[in-house]
Design an enzyme around this catalytic site. Structure first.
Site, mmCIF file in Angstrom:
data_model
loop_
_atom_site.group_PDB
_atom_site.id
_atom_site.type_symbol
_atom_site.label_atom_id
_atom_site.label_comp_id
_atom_site.label_asym_id
_atom_site.label_seq_id
_atom_site.Cartn_x
_atom_site.Cartn_y
_atom_site.Cartn_z
ATOM 1 N N GLU A 293 -43.965 -14.275 18.433
ATOM 2 C CA GLU A 293 -43.180 -13.139 17.930
ATOM 3 C C GLU A 293 -41.842 -13.612 17.367
ATOM 4 O O GLU A 293 -41.376 -13.093 16.352
ATOM 5 C CB GLU A 293 -42.958 -12.096 19.020
ATOM 6 N N TYR A 368 -55.679 -15.554 12.091
ATOM 7 C CA TYR A 368 -54.561 -16.282 12.707
ATOM 8 C C TYR A 368 -54.869 -17.784 12.781
ATOM 9 O O TYR A 368 -54.064 -18.626 12.384
ATOM 10 C CB TYR A 368 -54.331 -15.767 14.139
HETATM 11 ZN ZN LIG Z 1 -48.289 -11.946 14.879
#
Ligand SMILES: [Zn+2]
Length: 433
Positions: A293, A368
Protein backbone atom coordinates in the site's frame (compact mmCIF):
# COMPACT_ATOMS: atom_id res chain seq x y z
CA UNK A 1 -22.19 19.36 -27.41
CA UNK A 2 -22.49 16.48 -24.95
CA UNK A 3 -23.47 13.59 -27.17
CA UNK A 4 -22.21 10.38 -25.64
CA UNK A 5 -21.37 12.02 -22.31
CA UNK A 6 -23.82 9.89 -20.40
CA UNK A 7 -22.30 6.65 -21.70
CA UNK A 8 -19.28 7.11 -19.45
CA UNK A 9 -15.64 7.27 -20.40
CA UNK A 10 -14.04 3.94 -19.39
CA UNK A 11 -15.13 0.49 -20.56
CA UNK A 12 -14.18 -1.08 -17.20
CA UNK A 13 -16.42 1.26 -15.17
CA UNK A 14 -19.33 1.94 -17.50
CA UNK A 15 -21.76 4.80 -16.86
CA UNK A 16 -19.28 6.82 -14.81
CA UNK A 17 -17.53 10.02 -15.88
CA UNK A 18 -18.18 12.71 -18.44
CA UNK A 19 -15.44 13.52 -20.97
CA UNK A 20 -17.01 16.84 -22.01
CA UNK A 21 -15.59 18.66 -18.99
CA UNK A 22 -12.91 18.24 -16.35
CA UNK A 23 -12.72 19.27 -12.70
CA UNK A 24 -9.70 21.19 -11.44
CA UNK A 25 -10.76 21.58 -7.78
CA UNK A 26 -13.27 20.07 -5.35
CA UNK A 27 -14.26 21.96 -2.18
CA UNK A 28 -16.38 19.65 0.01
CA UNK A 29 -18.00 20.88 3.22
CA UNK A 30 -19.67 17.94 4.95
CA UNK A 31 -21.25 16.84 8.21
CA UNK A 32 -21.78 13.24 9.31
CA UNK A 33 -23.87 11.61 12.03
CA UNK A 34 -22.68 8.06 12.73
CA UNK A 35 -25.93 7.24 14.52
CA UNK A 36 -28.36 7.00 11.64
CA UNK A 37 -25.57 7.23 9.02
CA UNK A 38 -26.55 10.72 7.86
CA UNK A 39 -24.30 12.68 5.51
CA UNK A 40 -25.10 16.23 4.38
CA UNK A 41 -23.20 19.13 2.92
CA UNK A 42 -22.11 21.04 -0.13
CA UNK A 43 -19.71 20.52 -2.99
CA UNK A 44 -18.22 23.33 -5.05
CA UNK A 45 -16.53 22.07 -8.21
CA UNK A 46 -14.28 24.27 -10.31
CA UNK A 47 -14.61 22.90 -13.85
CA UNK A 48 -13.29 23.49 -17.34
CA UNK A 49 -15.38 22.85 -20.43
CA UNK A 50 -13.48 20.54 -22.83
CA UNK A 51 -15.99 21.31 -25.59
CA UNK A 52 -18.99 23.60 -25.98
CA UNK A 53 -21.35 22.55 -23.18
CA UNK A 54 -25.14 22.68 -23.11
CA UNK A 55 -25.35 20.21 -20.25
CA UNK A 56 -23.10 18.08 -18.07
CA UNK A 57 -23.33 14.99 -15.88
CA UNK A 58 -21.92 14.30 -12.43
CA UNK A 59 -21.79 10.93 -10.67
CA UNK A 60 -23.70 10.79 -7.36
CA UNK A 61 -25.14 7.58 -5.92
CA UNK A 62 -27.85 7.15 -3.26
CA UNK A 63 -27.61 10.81 -2.19
CA UNK A 64 -30.16 13.49 -3.00
CA UNK A 65 -29.20 16.88 -4.41
CA UNK A 66 -31.52 19.65 -3.18
CA UNK A 67 -29.90 22.65 -4.82
CA UNK A 68 -27.64 23.14 -7.84
CA UNK A 69 -25.97 26.34 -9.02
CA UNK A 70 -23.79 26.91 -12.07
CA UNK A 71 -21.63 30.02 -11.81
CA UNK A 72 -23.86 31.07 -8.93
CA UNK A 73 -27.15 30.81 -10.86
CA UNK A 74 -29.89 28.23 -11.12
CA UNK A 75 -29.44 25.93 -14.14
CA UNK A 76 -32.29 25.40 -16.64
CA UNK A 77 -32.90 21.98 -15.10
CA UNK A 78 -31.30 19.21 -13.05
CA UNK A 79 -32.33 15.60 -12.57
CA UNK A 80 -30.80 12.87 -10.39
CA UNK A 81 -31.41 9.31 -11.52
CA UNK A 82 -29.51 6.03 -11.45
CA UNK A 83 -26.33 7.55 -10.09
CA UNK A 84 -26.20 10.48 -12.53
CA UNK A 85 -26.87 14.12 -11.73
CA UNK A 86 -27.64 15.69 -15.11
CA UNK A 87 -27.50 19.46 -15.29
CA UNK A 88 -28.91 21.41 -18.25
CA UNK A 89 -27.20 24.78 -18.36
CA UNK A 90 -29.22 28.00 -18.58
CA UNK A 91 -26.98 29.01 -21.51
CA UNK A 92 -24.21 27.14 -23.36
CA UNK A 93 -20.63 27.48 -22.19
CA UNK A 94 -17.79 27.84 -24.72
CA UNK A 95 -15.04 25.22 -25.02
CA UNK A 96 -12.16 26.09 -22.71
CA UNK A 97 -14.30 28.22 -20.37
CA UNK A 98 -14.14 27.78 -16.61
CA UNK A 99 -17.35 27.27 -14.66
CA UNK A 100 -18.27 26.47 -11.07
CA UNK A 101 -20.87 23.87 -10.15
CA UNK A 102 -22.34 23.98 -6.64
CA UNK A 103 -24.37 21.07 -5.25
CA UNK A 104 -26.12 20.88 -1.90
CA UNK A 105 -26.94 17.27 -1.01
CA UNK A 106 -27.81 14.84 1.76
CA UNK A 107 -28.75 11.24 2.43
CA UNK A 108 -27.65 7.90 3.84
CA UNK A 109 -24.44 7.00 2.03
CA UNK A 110 -23.67 3.40 1.15
CA UNK A 111 -21.26 1.63 -1.19
CA UNK A 112 -21.79 1.74 -4.94
CA UNK A 113 -22.46 -1.74 -6.26
CA UNK A 114 -21.48 -2.90 -9.73
CA UNK A 115 -22.07 -6.38 -11.01
CA UNK A 116 -18.52 -7.30 -12.02
CA UNK A 117 -16.68 -5.00 -9.58
CA UNK A 118 -18.53 -5.55 -6.29
CA UNK A 119 -19.00 -2.76 -3.76
CA UNK A 120 -16.83 0.32 -3.21
CA UNK A 121 -17.11 3.66 -1.45
CA UNK A 122 -18.49 5.02 1.81
CA UNK A 123 -19.21 2.14 4.17
CA UNK A 124 -20.32 2.00 7.80
CA UNK A 125 -18.08 0.10 10.19
CA UNK A 126 -19.23 -1.26 13.54
CA UNK A 127 -18.42 2.18 14.95
CA UNK A 128 -17.28 4.60 12.28
CA UNK A 129 -16.73 4.82 8.55
CA UNK A 130 -14.30 3.59 5.93
CA UNK A 131 -14.15 5.07 2.45
CA UNK A 132 -12.47 2.64 0.03
CA UNK A 133 -13.44 3.75 -3.46
CA UNK A 134 -11.33 1.85 -5.95
CA UNK A 135 -12.45 1.85 -8.65
CA UNK A 136 -16.06 3.14 -8.67
CA UNK A 137 -16.97 4.26 -5.11
CA UNK A 138 -16.29 8.01 -5.12
CA UNK A 139 -19.89 8.95 -6.08
CA UNK A 140 -21.04 7.28 -2.84
CA UNK A 141 -20.05 10.44 -0.94
CA UNK A 142 -19.59 13.40 -3.28
CA UNK A 143 -20.76 14.53 -6.71
CA UNK A 144 -17.83 14.05 -9.06
CA UNK A 145 -16.64 13.50 -12.58
CA UNK A 146 -15.68 9.90 -11.79
CA UNK A 147 -12.88 9.29 -14.29
CA UNK A 148 -9.43 8.05 -13.26
CA UNK A 149 -7.81 10.47 -15.73
CA UNK A 150 -9.50 13.58 -14.32
CA UNK A 151 -7.26 14.60 -11.40
CA UNK A 152 -7.98 17.63 -9.25
CA UNK A 153 -6.92 19.31 -6.02
CA UNK A 154 -9.19 19.08 -2.97
CA UNK A 155 -10.24 20.93 0.17
CA UNK A 156 -12.41 18.75 2.40
CA UNK A 157 -13.99 19.42 5.77
CA UNK A 158 -16.02 16.98 7.84
CA UNK A 159 -17.92 17.70 11.07
CA UNK A 160 -18.53 14.72 13.34
CA UNK A 161 -19.39 14.14 17.02
CA UNK A 162 -16.37 15.14 19.11
CA UNK A 163 -15.51 11.60 20.25
CA UNK A 164 -14.57 10.58 16.69
CA UNK A 165 -11.23 11.07 14.94
CA UNK A 166 -11.18 11.77 11.20
CA UNK A 167 -8.32 10.99 8.81
CA UNK A 168 -8.30 12.16 5.22
CA UNK A 169 -6.09 13.05 2.27
CA UNK A 170 -3.23 15.19 3.50
CA UNK A 171 -2.18 16.15 7.00
CA UNK A 172 -4.95 16.71 9.55
CA UNK A 173 -4.79 20.11 11.19
CA UNK A 174 -6.15 20.48 14.71
CA UNK A 175 -9.92 20.09 14.52
CA UNK A 176 -12.04 23.07 15.55
CA UNK A 177 -14.64 22.40 18.20
CA UNK A 178 -18.17 23.77 18.44
CA UNK A 179 -20.19 22.25 21.27
CA UNK A 180 -20.31 18.47 20.87
CA UNK A 181 -19.00 18.63 17.28
CA UNK A 182 -15.49 18.79 15.87
CA UNK A 183 -14.65 19.86 12.32
CA UNK A 184 -11.64 18.32 10.58
CA UNK A 185 -10.03 19.91 7.54
CA UNK A 186 -7.82 18.40 4.86
CA UNK A 187 -6.10 19.91 1.84
CA UNK A 188 -4.72 17.84 -1.02
CA UNK A 189 -2.66 20.16 -3.21
CA UNK A 190 -1.30 17.41 -5.47
CA UNK A 191 -3.65 16.32 -8.28
CA UNK A 192 -5.79 13.38 -7.13
CA UNK A 193 -8.12 10.96 -8.94
CA UNK A 194 -11.65 10.76 -7.49
CA UNK A 195 -11.29 7.14 -6.35
CA UNK A 196 -8.30 8.09 -4.19
CA UNK A 197 -10.25 10.64 -2.14
CA UNK A 198 -11.13 9.33 1.31
CA UNK A 199 -12.38 10.03 4.80
CA UNK A 200 -11.91 7.61 7.71
CA UNK A 201 -13.97 8.04 10.87
CA UNK A 202 -13.44 6.12 14.10
CA UNK A 203 -12.50 6.21 17.77
CA UNK A 204 -8.82 6.46 17.00
CA UNK A 205 -5.59 7.66 18.55
CA UNK A 206 -2.55 8.83 16.59
CA UNK A 207 0.92 7.22 16.73
CA UNK A 208 3.41 9.67 15.21
CA UNK A 209 6.32 7.92 13.49
CA UNK A 210 9.84 9.23 13.04
CA UNK A 211 10.42 8.70 9.32
CA UNK A 212 11.97 10.56 6.40
CA UNK A 213 8.58 12.27 5.81
CA UNK A 214 5.81 13.11 8.35
CA UNK A 215 4.21 9.73 9.06
CA UNK A 216 1.61 8.43 11.46
CA UNK A 217 -0.56 5.45 12.25
CA UNK A 218 -4.17 6.14 13.25
CA UNK A 219 -5.66 3.21 15.19
CA UNK A 220 -7.89 2.13 18.05
CA UNK A 221 -6.24 2.80 21.43
CA UNK A 222 -5.57 -0.87 22.17
CA UNK A 223 -3.56 -1.52 18.99
CA UNK A 224 0.15 -1.92 19.81
CA UNK A 225 2.67 -4.43 21.08
CA UNK A 226 5.17 -6.70 19.32
CA UNK A 227 2.93 -7.48 16.31
CA UNK A 228 2.45 -3.76 15.69
CA UNK A 229 6.18 -3.04 16.11
CA UNK A 230 7.07 -5.83 13.66
CA UNK A 231 4.73 -4.59 10.93
CA UNK A 232 3.54 -0.98 11.07
CA UNK A 233 6.46 -0.11 13.32
CA UNK A 234 8.79 -0.68 10.37
CA UNK A 235 7.07 1.87 8.11
CA UNK A 236 9.81 4.50 8.55
CA UNK A 237 12.44 1.98 7.32
CA UNK A 238 10.13 0.99 4.45
CA UNK A 239 9.67 4.63 3.50
CA UNK A 240 13.44 5.19 3.46
CA UNK A 241 13.96 2.10 1.27
CA UNK A 242 11.33 3.30 -1.20
CA UNK A 243 12.59 6.89 -1.33
CA UNK A 244 16.00 5.51 -2.23
CA UNK A 245 14.59 3.29 -5.01
CA UNK A 246 11.65 5.36 -6.36
CA UNK A 247 12.72 8.95 -5.60
CA UNK A 248 11.20 11.57 -3.29
CA UNK A 249 7.92 10.69 -1.57
CA UNK A 250 5.28 12.50 -3.66
CA UNK A 251 3.04 13.88 -0.89
CA UNK A 252 3.50 15.93 2.28
CA UNK A 253 2.53 13.19 4.75
CA UNK A 254 1.68 9.50 5.01
CA UNK A 255 -1.04 8.06 7.23
CA UNK A 256 -1.92 4.42 7.83
CA UNK A 257 -5.37 3.89 9.30
CA UNK A 258 -6.09 0.64 11.16
CA UNK A 259 -9.81 0.08 11.57
CA UNK A 260 -11.25 -1.64 14.63
CA UNK A 261 -13.06 -4.05 12.29
CA UNK A 262 -11.18 -6.73 10.40
CA UNK A 263 -11.03 -6.03 6.65
CA UNK A 264 -10.73 -8.47 3.79
CA UNK A 265 -8.11 -6.42 1.98
CA UNK A 266 -6.23 -3.18 2.68
CA UNK A 267 -6.58 -0.29 0.25
CA UNK A 268 -4.61 2.74 -0.89
CA UNK A 269 -5.86 6.31 -0.98
CA UNK A 270 -3.78 9.39 -1.72
CA UNK A 271 -1.26 9.91 1.14
CA UNK A 272 -3.22 7.38 3.23
CA UNK A 273 -3.73 3.61 3.39
CA UNK A 274 -6.42 1.67 5.24
CA UNK A 275 -5.97 -1.68 6.97
CA UNK A 276 -8.15 -3.80 9.22
CA UNK A 277 -6.79 -4.71 12.65
CA UNK A 278 -6.23 -8.24 11.30
CA UNK A 279 -3.23 -6.81 9.41
CA UNK A 280 -1.38 -6.03 12.64
CA UNK A 281 0.82 -9.11 12.46
CA UNK A 282 4.49 -10.05 12.31
CA UNK A 283 3.64 -12.50 9.52
CA UNK A 284 5.15 -11.75 6.10
CA UNK A 285 1.78 -12.36 4.40
CA UNK A 286 0.51 -9.25 6.26
CA UNK A 287 3.67 -7.15 6.33
CA UNK A 288 4.02 -7.41 2.55
CA UNK A 289 0.68 -5.59 2.24
CA UNK A 290 1.86 -2.74 4.50
CA UNK A 291 4.70 -2.36 1.99
CA UNK A 292 2.37 -2.81 -1.01
CA UNK A 293 0.00 0.00 0.00
CA UNK A 294 2.86 2.40 0.73
CA UNK A 295 4.37 1.78 -2.72
CA UNK A 296 1.05 2.80 -4.33
CA UNK A 297 1.80 6.37 -3.24
CA UNK A 298 4.31 6.49 -6.13
CA UNK A 299 2.68 3.96 -8.47
CA UNK A 300 -1.07 4.53 -8.69
CA UNK A 301 -1.49 7.72 -6.70
CA UNK A 302 1.21 10.13 -7.92
CA UNK A 303 1.40 8.40 -11.32
CA UNK A 304 -2.11 7.24 -12.20
CA UNK A 305 -3.50 5.14 -15.03
CA UNK A 306 -5.49 6.92 -17.72
CA UNK A 307 -7.64 3.82 -18.36
CA UNK A 308 -8.49 1.04 -15.91
CA UNK A 309 -7.21 -1.55 -18.39
CA UNK A 310 -3.68 -0.44 -17.43
CA UNK A 311 -4.18 -1.49 -13.80
CA UNK A 312 -0.87 -3.43 -13.91
CA UNK A 313 0.87 -0.02 -13.83
CA UNK A 314 -0.41 0.16 -10.23
CA UNK A 315 -0.61 -3.44 -9.04
CA UNK A 316 2.41 -4.92 -10.80
CA UNK A 317 4.60 -2.13 -9.42
CA UNK A 318 3.18 -2.35 -5.88
CA UNK A 319 3.61 -6.13 -5.91
CA UNK A 320 7.21 -5.78 -7.09
CA UNK A 321 7.73 -3.22 -4.31
CA UNK A 322 6.79 -5.97 -1.80
CA UNK A 323 9.66 -8.05 -3.14
CA UNK A 324 11.97 -5.03 -3.01
CA UNK A 325 11.09 -4.50 0.67
CA UNK A 326 11.71 -8.19 1.31
CA UNK A 327 15.15 -7.77 -0.29
CA UNK A 328 15.92 -4.49 1.50
CA UNK A 329 14.93 -5.89 4.89
CA UNK A 330 17.12 -8.98 4.57
CA UNK A 331 14.42 -11.55 3.84
CA UNK A 332 14.10 -13.27 0.46
CA UNK A 333 15.57 -11.57 -2.62
CA UNK A 334 13.31 -10.26 -5.36
CA UNK A 335 14.77 -13.00 -7.57
CA UNK A 336 13.60 -15.72 -5.14
CA UNK A 337 10.06 -14.25 -5.00
CA UNK A 338 10.08 -14.00 -8.82
CA UNK A 339 11.10 -17.64 -9.23
CA UNK A 340 8.44 -18.82 -6.77
CA UNK A 341 5.61 -16.83 -8.39
CA UNK A 342 6.72 -17.63 -11.93
CA UNK A 343 6.37 -21.33 -11.11
CA UNK A 344 2.91 -20.74 -9.61
CA UNK A 345 1.73 -18.70 -12.62
CA UNK A 346 3.06 -21.36 -15.00
CA UNK A 347 0.69 -23.85 -13.36
CA UNK A 348 -2.37 -21.59 -13.90
CA UNK A 349 -4.45 -20.91 -17.01
CA UNK A 350 -2.64 -18.57 -19.41
CA UNK A 351 -5.65 -16.69 -20.71
CA UNK A 352 -4.99 -13.23 -19.34
CA UNK A 353 -3.70 -10.28 -21.33
CA UNK A 354 -1.78 -8.00 -18.98
CA UNK A 355 -2.31 -4.96 -21.22
CA UNK A 356 -6.11 -5.44 -21.11
CA UNK A 357 -7.28 -8.10 -18.61
CA UNK A 358 -10.95 -7.07 -18.81
CA UNK A 359 -13.08 -5.68 -15.97
CA UNK A 360 -13.79 -9.12 -14.49
CA UNK A 361 -10.08 -9.86 -14.05
CA UNK A 362 -8.68 -6.38 -13.34
CA UNK A 363 -7.95 -7.31 -9.70
CA UNK A 364 -7.04 -10.94 -10.46
CA UNK A 365 -3.87 -11.94 -8.60
CA UNK A 366 -2.28 -12.90 -11.93
CA UNK A 367 -2.32 -9.21 -12.94
CA UNK A 368 -0.31 -8.38 -9.82
CA UNK A 369 2.18 -11.21 -10.14
CA UNK A 370 2.67 -11.09 -13.90
CA UNK A 371 3.16 -7.30 -13.66
CA UNK A 372 5.80 -7.80 -10.96
CA UNK A 373 7.48 -10.51 -13.01
CA UNK A 374 7.60 -8.17 -16.02
CA UNK A 375 9.43 -5.61 -13.89
CA UNK A 376 11.81 -8.23 -12.55
CA UNK A 377 12.57 -9.37 -16.11
CA UNK A 378 13.23 -5.77 -17.10
CA UNK A 379 15.57 -5.36 -14.12
CA UNK A 380 17.44 -8.55 -14.99
CA UNK A 381 17.79 -7.44 -18.62
CA UNK A 382 19.00 -3.86 -18.06
CA UNK A 383 20.75 -4.13 -14.67
CA UNK A 384 20.02 -2.42 -11.36
CA UNK A 385 21.48 0.97 -12.25
CA UNK A 386 19.34 1.51 -15.36
CA UNK A 387 16.26 -0.19 -13.85
CA UNK A 388 16.04 2.04 -10.79
CA UNK A 389 16.94 5.10 -12.87
CA UNK A 390 13.96 4.21 -15.09
CA UNK A 391 11.62 3.94 -12.07
CA UNK A 392 12.77 7.25 -10.60
CA UNK A 393 12.60 9.12 -13.91
CA UNK A 394 9.14 7.59 -14.59
CA UNK A 395 7.77 9.01 -11.34
CA UNK A 396 9.58 12.33 -11.78
CA UNK A 397 8.23 12.77 -15.33
CA UNK A 398 4.61 11.81 -14.59
CA UNK A 399 4.02 12.74 -10.95
CA UNK A 400 0.56 14.34 -10.72
CA UNK A 401 -0.33 13.06 -14.18
CA UNK A 402 -2.05 10.21 -16.00
CA UNK A 403 -0.29 7.47 -17.99
CA UNK A 404 -0.78 4.43 -20.22
CA UNK A 405 1.16 1.19 -20.74
CA UNK A 406 2.47 2.62 -24.01
CA UNK A 407 3.93 5.56 -22.10
CA UNK A 408 5.91 3.19 -19.88
CA UNK A 409 7.08 1.09 -22.83
CA UNK A 410 8.29 4.23 -24.61
CA UNK A 411 9.93 5.46 -21.41
CA UNK A 412 12.00 2.29 -21.12
CA UNK A 413 13.46 2.49 -24.65
CA UNK A 414 13.21 0.62 -27.94
CA UNK A 415 15.88 -1.97 -27.03
CA UNK A 416 13.50 -3.65 -24.54
CA UNK A 417 10.30 -3.43 -26.65
CA UNK A 418 10.36 -7.21 -27.27
CA UNK A 419 10.20 -7.87 -23.52
CA UNK A 420 7.09 -5.72 -23.14
CA UNK A 421 5.45 -7.32 -26.15
CA UNK A 422 5.86 -10.80 -24.65
CA UNK A 423 4.71 -9.88 -21.12
CA UNK A 424 1.98 -7.35 -21.97
CA UNK A 425 0.49 -8.38 -25.29
CA UNK A 426 0.73 -12.18 -25.34
CA UNK A 427 -1.16 -14.56 -23.08
CA UNK A 428 1.56 -17.22 -22.82
CA UNK A 429 3.84 -16.79 -19.82
CA UNK A 430 7.37 -15.83 -20.96
CA UNK A 431 10.36 -17.55 -19.35
CA UNK A 432 12.26 -15.58 -16.72
CA UNK A 433 15.58 -14.35 -18.16
ZN1 LIG B 1 -2.61 -2.73 -4.76
Amino acid sequence: MTAGASAGTDAYVPDHGDASFSVTHYALDLAYRPSGNGLSGTAMLTCRAEEELGSLSLDLHHLTPSKVRVDGRAPAKFTARRGRLRITLARPVAAGAELTVFVKYAGNPRPVRKRHLGEAGWEELTDGVIVASQPHGAPSWFPCNDRPDDKATYDVSLSVPAEYHVAGNGPAGRPSRSGATRTWRFAMDEPMATYLATLQVGRYVVHEQDGPVPMSVVAPADVGGPDFDASFGRQPEMMAAYVERFGAYPFSSYTSVITDDDLEIPLESQSLSTFGRNFVSADWSRERLVAHEMAHQWFGNAVTLRHWRDIWLHEGFACYAEWLWSEASGRGTAASHAAEHHARLAAQPQDLLLADPGPDLMFDDRVYKRGALLLHSLRTRVGDQRFFDLLRSWVAAHRGGSVTSDDFVAHCGGDVADLFDAWLRQEALPALP
